[in-house]
Design a protein around this motif. Structure first.
Motif: not given
Length: 146
Positions: A19, A35, A38, A40, A60, A111-112, A115
């Motif tokens: 991430y 991020q 938000k 994470i 989620e 959750k994410k 990236n």
């Protein structure tokens, strides 16, 4: 390296390797991976364990419910016992062993999605501790960046 040190190390390797997030610590016992506005993941450091906080919103929770059978009874208990507030389901998970962290990593990925693109191995420079040089490493025991 004891189990808590392994959990700390593996958490940082995972979060920084998968991430691109801001890291905000309180200088004592809390580190948030964010991020924008938000959060994470929040990690709370204790003498004998880490407590991970993941807040699942409605989407989620739907993903987790569809994949419930992929998780251990312990994770299911944490999830089922978690309180749901206006902003989501607050799941606090105590971790003392690296094997527990593996399931937390899967929750983080719900959750994410990661990236950060993997660095090409042929051009990446790693230090002796296994961290990519140029990225700061947060030592949860001392609260220092190294």
């Amino acid at each position: 390296m004891n189990n808590l040190e392994k959990v700390s190390h593996e958490t940082m390797v995972f979060m920084r390797g998968k991430y691109r997030l801001d890291e905000i610590g309180d200088g004592r016992d809390e580190l948030k991976f964010k991020q924008g506005q938000k959060t994470i993941l929040t990690v709370y450091t204790h003498e004998d364990k880490f407590t991970f906080l993941i807040i699942f919103g409605e989407k989620e929770r739907e993903v987790f419910e569809a994949r419930r059978d992929e998780f251990s009874k312990d994770i299911l208990n944490y999830y089922d016992d978690a309180k749901t507030y206006h902003d989501g389901k607050w799941i606090f998970i105590d971790v003392t062993e690296p094997v527990q962290l593996e399931e937390v990593k899967r929750l983080i990925q719900i959750k994410k999605k990661p990236n950060r693109k993997p660095f090409p191995k042929e051009t990446a420079v790693y230090s002796k501790c296994g961290h990519l040089c140029g990225l700061p490493f947060y030592d949860s025991y001392s609260g220092a960046l190294c």
